[in-house]
Design an enzyme around this catalytic site. Structure first.
Site, PDB file in Angstrom:
ATOM      1  N   TYR A 172      -5.532 -11.407   6.598  1.00  0.00           N
ATOM      2  CA  TYR A 172      -6.724 -10.754   6.057  1.00  0.00           C
ATOM      3  C   TYR A 172      -7.872 -11.785   5.924  1.00  0.00           C
ATOM      4  O   TYR A 172      -7.699 -12.962   6.235  1.00  0.00           O
ATOM      5  CB  TYR A 172      -6.406 -10.098   4.716  1.00  0.00           C
TER       6      TYR A 172
ATOM      7  N   ARG B 141      13.115  10.819  31.753  1.00  0.00           N
ATOM      8  CA  ARG B 141      12.518  11.892  32.534  1.00  0.00           C
ATOM      9  C   ARG B 141      10.997  11.912  32.410  1.00  0.00           C
ATOM     10  O   ARG B 141      10.290  12.058  33.378  1.00  0.00           O
ATOM     11  CB  ARG B 141      13.057  13.215  31.985  1.00  0.00           C
TER      12      ARG B 141
ATOM     13  N   LEU C 144      16.194  13.005  16.125  1.00  0.00           N
ATOM     14  CA  LEU C 144      17.133  12.463  15.154  1.00  0.00           C
ATOM     15  C   LEU C 144      16.338  11.604  14.170  1.00  0.00           C
ATOM     16  O   LEU C 144      15.681  10.661  14.559  1.00  0.00           O
ATOM     17  CB  LEU C 144      18.136  11.596  15.913  1.00  0.00           C
TER      18      LEU C 144
ATOM     19  N   ALA D  50       9.066  -5.745  -2.545  1.00  0.00           N
ATOM     20  CA  ALA D  50       8.291  -4.505  -2.451  1.00  0.00           C
ATOM     21  C   ALA D  50       9.243  -3.384  -2.045  1.00  0.00           C
ATOM     22  O   ALA D  50       9.635  -2.555  -2.870  1.00  0.00           O
ATOM     23  CB  ALA D  50       7.148  -4.668  -1.463  1.00  0.00           C
TER      24      ALA D  50
ATOM     25  N   ARG E  14      -2.087 -14.769  -3.119  1.00  0.00           N
ATOM     26  CA  ARG E  14      -1.060 -14.610  -2.074  1.00  0.00           C
ATOM     27  C   ARG E  14      -1.433 -15.496  -0.908  1.00  0.00           C
ATOM     28  O   ARG E  14      -2.446 -15.289  -0.240  1.00  0.00           O
ATOM     29  CB  ARG E  14      -0.931 -13.156  -1.626  1.00  0.00           C
TER      30      ARG E  14
ATOM     31  N   GLN F  22      11.165   3.155   7.995  1.00  0.00           N
ATOM     32  CA  GLN F  22      10.966   4.532   8.467  1.00  0.00           C
ATOM     33  C   GLN F  22      10.062   5.360   7.589  1.00  0.00           C
ATOM     34  O   GLN F  22       9.249   6.122   8.085  1.00  0.00           O
ATOM     35  CB  GLN F  22      12.323   5.227   8.563  1.00  0.00           C
TER      36      GLN F  22
ATOM     37  N   GLY G 213      20.524  16.931  10.161  1.00  0.00           N
ATOM     38  CA  GLY G 213      20.622  17.029  11.614  1.00  0.00           C
ATOM     39  C   GLY G 213      21.295  18.307  12.047  1.00  0.00           C
ATOM     40  O   GLY G 213      20.996  18.872  13.106  1.00  0.00           O
TER      41      GLY G 213
ATOM     42  N   ARG H  37       3.344 -11.549  16.798  1.00  0.00           N
ATOM     43  CA  ARG H  37       4.331 -10.927  17.687  1.00  0.00           C
ATOM     44  C   ARG H  37       5.725 -11.487  17.416  1.00  0.00           C
ATOM     45  O   ARG H  37       6.566 -11.589  18.304  1.00  0.00           O
ATOM     46  CB  ARG H  37       3.916 -11.096  19.159  1.00  0.00           C
TER      47      ARG H  37
ATOM     48  N   HIS I 111       0.856  -1.182   0.000  1.00  0.00           N
ATOM     49  CA  HIS I 111       0.000   0.000   0.000  1.00  0.00           C
ATOM     50  C   HIS I 111       0.892   1.231   0.000  1.00  0.00           C
ATOM     51  O   HIS I 111       1.798   1.341   0.826  1.00  0.00           O
ATOM     52  CB  HIS I 111      -0.895  -0.020   1.236  1.00  0.00           C
TER      53      HIS I 111
HETATM   54 FE1  SF4 Z   1      13.498  -0.009   2.791  1.00  0.00          FE
HETATM   55 FE2  SF4 Z   1      13.644   1.786   4.769  1.00  0.00          FE
HETATM   56 FE3  SF4 Z   1      13.216   2.523   2.219  1.00  0.00          FE
HETATM   57 FE4  SF4 Z   1      11.300   1.303   3.578  1.00  0.00          FE
HETATM   58  S1  SF4 Z   1      12.171   3.313   4.045  1.00  0.00           S
HETATM   59  S2  SF4 Z   1      11.930   0.882   1.480  1.00  0.00           S
HETATM   60  S3  SF4 Z   1      12.498  -0.145   4.752  1.00  0.00           S
HETATM   61  S4  SF4 Z   1      15.059   1.584   3.052  1.00  0.00           S
END
Ligand code: SF4
Length: 694
Positions: free
Chosen positions: A166, A577, A679, A310, A214, A339, A672, A255, A26
């Site tokens: 799913y 903290r 970060l 993908a 799939r 990320q 940065g 998990r 997606h």
């Molecule tokens: Fe790969 Fe990270 Fe790019 Fe996602 S953000 S495609 S996990 S390098």
């Protein structure tokens, strides 16, 4: 051909030029008609890159089955007309594309959930309504209608999503199918609805429409399918008319991590191989196959006929072109960080990629691929700091034909990536860094390591600016803290996190980590990791499976067993903290894995901590008591304190350069060094791409 990946394969009369399939993901561009142009451009770029077959992100067969309210559907003729944009673009680029037909069942984000039985997923707030037999029949018809619509939209066929937990997978597993009618009970009856769907879709596609299913090779949930049921489901899909089987690993609620850097590459290939041995149609291996070498190994081992990628195709649309080219500069590797891709999906943001911020923005001119500018417009550019942002900016500037010098004070490039690659489970940052370095050098960047830059470095002998433009990408330095008693004889030693991670200092048997953001959590894991889980070396698959309790014993439901205990290398206490639970602000796809690792390693966690002083007895803190505003003093008998209390930007140079005669507009701070608050490597690399123009 030299590589088995480049051998064509013919499926139902369609010849795919190679064995590389873009697996469904997606992208956040499927949902609004006005984004379909961007979606088309994204896929077309992968088709131009040579991908043999593309599968779209899941498109709902009914509104309640879509990923979220308002998410993309292929349920009406209007939907089909809108999707022409996508199929035309892919075909014009010489590619082939399947629409993935999805019903999320009890994973739908709305309140109107349906499933095999009235169960609630641990990751959902609502309990599903158990489908009646009449509703099941309506859904079979809905799948068939969507398949016909896909063909009228120009798709070469469809993929039926029956894995990842799913709806169809919910019927297959006893965990979620507790029915006692014709659609539940024994394994054959649990398979009935998924099989009816595949047969109906086959009928709707006509003679030449491709049909991929799939299928789950291991569910990784308690009371999931056992090994024999997994094979029987695959065989049933073949019998119902599937041409190809794409494989899936685990459910969204599992998990056991399946898609993170810490998951060894090809960790689930054995399960795929068993499915391949049980069917006669081509099987597509997917999951943690990152490089052409991984993918070739999967084919030559006989585990699969094709590979599904993908994220690696987000990171590099030209992945296929890197086959057989060994230099690190050719392939931009995916580092399985999630990320900018899956973590974005989880919060409803469009997908992009840390390693390739152009992904998902193929139509945005700020991310255009660089082409050399006219000679008269070429500039002399200094980039100061060869971390990920500096390496990215320098490579891009060289691509525009500019004359680029990249300075790095350390003897090696890398910045925060150099530290990250030493954290257990983040070893993939090492090849990623090598790629960023190699591609910058290959593009003509003059890389000068071991060169600390002062204002004078960037001035001519006459004191004039030596460059037309300076990009300060010097990154961050750890923020220091000042605790009473620090440095006195006999008190615990206090270290900055970078010294600990880089191995410049070593810690004793009891450590307090101060600060529990992403860095603090990584440092706690590094310090507590058992001997044998050495930084910088990927974990063997067998050891990883044992500690996450993954088994391939076919009699075990869900492929899950007891987790092997781990013996931490030292006692670690992780302090923060703020009063919220530790780890609650970590990223969606990885936070739960980190929390599980900390628990497995016996890391004690304390929130709401105030730091008082150090003495020969240890670190003196106070923690919240039972009453309002009550504070309880505690002394932690530790040998070392590691400070992970954030970062400060290294940005001073920019102002000094302007004072020395550079025009303010010619000096920019990026990454940065510009903003060290949180970060974030993706933000830094994204900014680096946008900072450089022709
Ligand atoms: Fe790969 Fe990270 Fe790019 Fe996602 S953000 S495609 S996990 S390098």
């Amino acid at each position: 051909p030299a590589s088995p990946l480049l051998e064509p394969i013919t499926v139902r009369g369609t010849t795919l030029p190679n064995r590389v399939v873009m697996a469904s993901m997606h992208l956040g561009l499927e949902d609004r008609v006005e984004d379909l142009g961007a979606l088309a451009a994204f896929y077309a770029e992968r088709a131009v890159g040579g991908v043999g077959l593309i599968v779209t992100g899941g498109l709902g067969v009914t509104p309640e089955g879509a990923v979220a309210p308002g998410a993309g559907l292929l349920a009406t003729e209007e939907d089909a007309r809108a999707h022409r944009t996508v199929t035309d673009a892919v075909h014009a680029a010489g590619g082939r594309i399947l629409a993935q037909l999805l019903h999320t069942g009890r994973y739908a984000r709305g309140a109107d959930l349906v499933s095999a039985s009235a169960t609630r997923a641990p990751i959902s707030r609502h309990t599903a309504h158990a489908l009646t037999v009449g509703e099941i029949a309506e859904l079979v018809a809905a799948y068939a209608r969507s398949a016909a619509l896909a063909r009228s939209a120009g798709y070469d066929g469809v993929e039926v999503m029956a894995s990842e937990g799913y709806l169809l997978n919910q019927f297959l597993a006893p965990a979620t199918n507790r029915r006692t009618d014709a659609y539940g009970g024994d394994a054959a009856r649990r398979r009935r609805f998924p099989q009816e769907v595949v047969a109906a879709v086959r009928g709707a596609l006509g003679e030449d429409g491709l049909l991929s299913v799939r299928t789950s090779v291991t569910d990784l949930v308690a009371d999931g399918q056992d090994g024999e049921e997994v094979l029987a489901a695959a065989a049933a899909f073949e019998a119902a008319g599937a041409d190809l089987l794409m494989t899936g690993v685990g459910w969204h609620e599992s998990r056991v991590p399946t898609v993170l850097t810490s998951v060894p590459r090809a960790a689930f290939l054995d399960a795929t191989a068993r499915v391949r041995a049980a069917v006669g149609i081509p099987v597509i291996a997917a999951n943690r196959l990152t490089t052409p070498a991984d993918a070739e190994a999967a084919l030559t081992a006989g585990a699969a006929d094709l590979v599904g990628l993908a994220r690696p195709l987000l990171a590099d649309p030209d992945w296929v072109r890197s086959i057989g080219r060994p230099g690190a500069e050719h392939l931009t590797p995916c580092i399985a960080c999630n990320q900018a891709c899956l973590d974005h999906v989880m919060v409803g943001r469009p997908v992009s990629c840390l390693m390739n911020p152009r992904a998902g923005r193929e139509t945005d001119p700020r991310y255009a691929r660089p082409v050399p500018v006219a000679l008269g417009r070429r500039r002399r550019i200094a980039v100061v700091g060869a971390g990920p942002a500096g390496l990215t900016a320098a490579h891009r500037a060289a691509g525009f034909g500019h004359d680029v010098v990249l300075y790095e004070a350390a003897d090696e490039v890398g910045g925060q990536f150099r530290l990250a690659r030493r954290i257990p489970g983040k070893e993939e940052f090492a090849p990623a860094l090598e790629h960023l370095r190699a591609r910058a050098v290959a593009a003509g960047v003059d890389l000068r390591t071991g060169t600390a830059v002062t204002v004078d470095t960037l001035l001519t002998d006459d004191g004039a600016p030596a460059f037309d433009e300076v990009l300060v990408t010097a990154g961050v330095r750890p923020r220091a803290v000042d605790l009473p008693g620090m440095g006195e004889p006999g008190v615990p030693a206090v270290h900055a996190y970078d010294d600990v991670v880089a191995g410049r200092v070593s810690c004793g048997p009891r450590v307090a980590v101060v600060g529990a953001g992403g860095v603090g959590v990584d440092v706690a894991q590094l310090l507590a990791a058992p001997e044998g889980e050495r930084p910088g070396e990927p974990e063997p698959i067998t050891a990883w499976r044992a500690r996450w309790g993954v088994t391939d014993d076919p009699s075990v439901r869900g492929g899950l067993t007891e987790r092997a205990p781990r013996t931490p290398a030292r006692e670690v206490v992780l302090l923060q903290r703020s009063p919220e639970p530790i780890g609650s602000r970590l990223r969606p796809t990885s936070g739960w894995v980190h929390r599980a690792e900390l628990a497995a390693l016996g890391v004690e966690r304390m929130s709401g901590v105030a730091y008082e002083r150090l003495s020969e007895d240890g670190l003196h803190i106070t923690v919240p008591g039972d009453g309002p505003d009550e504070r309880v003093p505690r002394v932690l008998d530790v040998t070392d304190v590691v400070v992970c209390a954030g970062q400060e930007p290294e940005a001073g140079l920019a102002g000094d350069l302007v004072a020395a005669g550079y025009l303010a507009g010619a000096v920019r701070t990026v990454g940065g060094a510009e903003d060290a608050r949180e970060l974030d490597a993706y933000r830094a690399m994204d900014a680096a791409v946008r900072a450089v123009t022709g």
